[in-house]
Design a protein around this motif. Sequence first.
Motif, PDB file in Angstrom:
ATOM      1  N   ARG A   1      45.653  32.741  36.389  1.00  0.00           N
ATOM      2  CA  ARG A   1      45.789  31.699  37.410  1.00  0.00           C
ATOM      3  C   ARG A   1      45.766  32.329  38.803  1.00  0.00           C
ATOM      4  NH1 ARG A   1      50.169  27.412  36.857  1.00  0.00           N
ATOM      5  NH2 ARG A   1      48.401  26.230  36.170  1.00  0.00           N
ATOM      6  N   GLU A   2      46.478  33.420  38.992  1.00  0.00           N
ATOM      7  CA  GLU A   2      46.505  34.086  40.298  1.00  0.00           C
ATOM      8  C   GLU A   2      45.110  34.582  40.681  1.00  0.00           C
ATOM      9  OE1 GLU A   2      51.032  35.892  40.471  1.00  0.00           O
ATOM     10  OE2 GLU A   2      49.581  36.841  39.125  1.00  0.00           O
ATOM     11  N   ILE A   3      44.394  35.130  39.700  1.00  0.00           N
ATOM     12  CA  ILE A   3      43.038  35.606  39.960  1.00  0.00           C
ATOM     13  C   ILE A   3      42.156  34.429  40.391  1.00  0.00           C
ATOM     14  CG2 ILE A   3      40.977  36.659  38.943  1.00  0.00           C
ATOM     15  CD1 ILE A   3      42.923  38.123  36.982  1.00  0.00           C
ATOM     16  N   ALA A   4      42.273  33.318  39.664  1.00  0.00           N
ATOM     17  CA  ALA A   4      41.473  32.137  39.991  1.00  0.00           C
ATOM     18  C   ALA A   4      41.764  31.661  41.407  1.00  0.00           C
ATOM     19  CB  ALA A   4      41.746  31.019  38.977  1.00  0.00           C
ATOM     20  N   GLU A   5      43.029  31.675  41.797  1.00  0.00           N
ATOM     21  CA  GLU A   5      43.399  31.236  43.150  1.00  0.00           C
ATOM     22  C   GLU A   5      42.849  32.187  44.205  1.00  0.00           C
ATOM     23  OE1 GLU A   5      47.644  30.792  43.093  1.00  0.00           O
ATOM     24  OE2 GLU A   5      47.551  29.030  41.793  1.00  0.00           O
ATOM     25  N   ILE A   6      42.956  33.488  43.951  1.00  0.00           N
ATOM     26  CA  ILE A   6      42.462  34.483  44.909  1.00  0.00           C
ATOM     27  C   ILE A   6      40.953  34.350  45.088  1.00  0.00           C
ATOM     28  CG2 ILE A   6      42.050  36.959  45.252  1.00  0.00           C
ATOM     29  CD1 ILE A   6      44.816  37.432  43.924  1.00  0.00           C
ATOM     30  N   GLU A   7      40.244  34.195  43.980  1.00  0.00           N
ATOM     31  CA  GLU A   7      38.786  34.153  44.012  1.00  0.00           C
ATOM     32  C   GLU A   7      38.218  32.756  44.280  1.00  0.00           C
ATOM     33  OE1 GLU A   7      36.618  36.746  43.953  1.00  0.00           O
ATOM     34  OE2 GLU A   7      38.416  37.986  44.081  1.00  0.00           O
ATOM     35  N   GLY A   8      39.078  31.745  44.243  1.00  0.00           N
ATOM     36  CA  GLY A   8      38.611  30.388  44.506  1.00  0.00           C
ATOM     37  C   GLY A   8      37.745  29.826  43.393  1.00  0.00           C
ATOM     38  N   VAL A   9      38.086  30.172  42.160  1.00  0.00           N
ATOM     39  CA  VAL A   9      37.327  29.684  41.005  1.00  0.00           C
ATOM     40  C   VAL A   9      38.306  29.061  40.005  1.00  0.00           C
ATOM     41  CG1 VAL A   9      35.494  31.397  41.271  1.00  0.00           C
ATOM     42  CG2 VAL A   9      37.454  31.927  39.826  1.00  0.00           C
ATOM     43  N   SER A  10      37.764  28.480  38.945  1.00  0.00           N
ATOM     44  CA  SER A  10      38.614  27.885  37.915  1.00  0.00           C
ATOM     45  C   SER A  10      39.181  28.972  37.004  1.00  0.00           C
ATOM     46  CB  SER A  10      37.811  26.890  37.082  1.00  0.00           C
ATOM     47  OG  SER A  10      36.867  27.589  36.290  1.00  0.00           O
ATOM     48  N   ILE A  11      40.247  28.620  36.321  1.00  0.00           N
ATOM     49  CA  ILE A  11      40.835  29.547  35.345  1.00  0.00           C
ATOM     50  C   ILE A  11      39.823  29.818  34.236  1.00  0.00           C
ATOM     51  CG2 ILE A  11      42.666  29.817  33.626  1.00  0.00           C
ATOM     52  CD1 ILE A  11      44.527  28.302  35.506  1.00  0.00           C
ATOM     53  N   GLU A  12      39.046  28.788  33.887  1.00  0.00           N
ATOM     54  CA  GLU A  12      38.019  28.966  32.854  1.00  0.00           C
ATOM     55  C   GLU A  12      36.993  30.025  33.263  1.00  0.00           C
ATOM     56  OE1 GLU A  12      38.052  27.871  29.725  1.00  0.00           O
ATOM     57  OE2 GLU A  12      40.011  27.092  30.306  1.00  0.00           O
ATOM     58  N   ALA A  13      36.651  30.092  34.539  1.00  0.00           N
ATOM     59  CA  ALA A  13      35.709  31.107  35.018  1.00  0.00           C
ATOM     60  C   ALA A  13      36.309  32.500  34.831  1.00  0.00           C
ATOM     61  CB  ALA A  13      35.363  30.871  36.483  1.00  0.00           C
ATOM     62  N   VAL A  14      37.580  32.638  35.160  1.00  0.00           N
ATOM     63  CA  VAL A  14      38.249  33.939  35.001  1.00  0.00           C
ATOM     64  C   VAL A  14      38.304  34.317  33.524  1.00  0.00           C
ATOM     65  CG1 VAL A  14      40.404  35.206  35.339  1.00  0.00           C
ATOM     66  CG2 VAL A  14      39.598  33.636  37.112  1.00  0.00           C
ATOM     67  N   LYS A  15      38.577  33.361  32.658  1.00  0.00           N
ATOM     68  CA  LYS A  15      38.610  33.634  31.214  1.00  0.00           C
ATOM     69  C   LYS A  15      37.232  34.072  30.721  1.00  0.00           C
ATOM     70  CE  LYS A  15      42.447  30.609  30.025  1.00  0.00           C
ATOM     71  NZ  LYS A  15      42.875  29.395  29.312  1.00  0.00           N
ATOM     72  N   SER A  16      36.195  33.481  31.289  1.00  0.00           N
ATOM     73  CA  SER A  16      34.835  33.862  30.927  1.00  0.00           C
ATOM     74  C   SER A  16      34.566  35.317  31.343  1.00  0.00           C
ATOM     75  CB  SER A  16      33.832  32.916  31.588  1.00  0.00           C
ATOM     76  OG  SER A  16      32.521  33.370  31.393  1.00  0.00           O
ATOM     77  N   TRP A  17      34.991  35.675  32.562  1.00  0.00           N
ATOM     78  CA  TRP A  17      34.836  37.065  33.011  1.00  0.00           C
ATOM     79  C   TRP A  17      35.551  37.999  32.038  1.00  0.00           C
ATOM     80  CZ3 TRP A  17      36.851  36.387  38.732  1.00  0.00           C
ATOM     81  CH2 TRP A  17      35.992  35.536  39.430  1.00  0.00           C
ATOM     82  N   ALA A  18      36.736  37.613  31.604  1.00  0.00           N
ATOM     83  CA  ALA A  18      37.532  38.448  30.695  1.00  0.00           C
ATOM     84  C   ALA A  18      36.822  38.630  29.354  1.00  0.00           C
ATOM     85  CB  ALA A  18      38.916  37.819  30.484  1.00  0.00           C
ATOM     86  N   ARG A  19      36.320  37.522  28.793  1.00  0.00           N
ATOM     87  CA  ARG A  19      35.628  37.603  27.497  1.00  0.00           C
ATOM     88  C   ARG A  19      34.451  38.559  27.559  1.00  0.00           C
ATOM     89  NH1 ARG A  19      36.691  32.122  27.346  1.00  0.00           N
ATOM     90  NH2 ARG A  19      34.691  31.601  28.279  1.00  0.00           N
TER      91      ARG A  19
END
Length: 180
Positions: free
Chosen positions: A146-164
């Motif tokens: 969630r913090e990453i999504a807020e910093i980058e201005g993207v959805s949590i789903e986008a961050v999860k995609s980056w992680a996968r």
Amino acid sequence: MDKDFTFEEIFKQNENRIHYHIHKLQIRDPHNEFYVEGLYAMWLAYKRYQPDKGPLATYFNFMIRNRMIDLIRNKTKEQRDMDAYQQMESIEKQDGNHSSTSSVPLITPEDIEIVDEAIWNEIKEQLSPNQWKWVDYYIIQGLSQREIAEIEGVSIEAVKSWAREAKKKLRASNILDHGN
């Protein structure tokens, strides 16, 4: 209205209106919040009453009922907000970097020793910029998704995609086998 009557006298004569509306709206009021709201509505109606607009009793009923309905709406919204917050907290605790029984990250930034900059540079070369952001923020800095999504201005789903995708690439590469 004849101002010879005090609010206390008017209240004693009309207190049952509050109870009537609580019952009519099927409100459970263990902490008397709705009763107090009804009392406040009655006081407002007493202060604002204009005899040429209609009977005081009608105005009392209108004010009491509408104030109670507003309070119901506010409480319902508060409950929805609280439920959504609790759901997000639950999801965040289960986002892959936390155990299911604790909110303490399984890997903390203090546990990671950056001994060899070359390994981190090699990892960075294997990943897209967004995947590297996830490694940096999540693994190295210990931020939540969630913090990453807020910093980058993207959805949590986008961050999860980056992680996968980052995990997939790291598993497929032999970079992590250098230390063995």
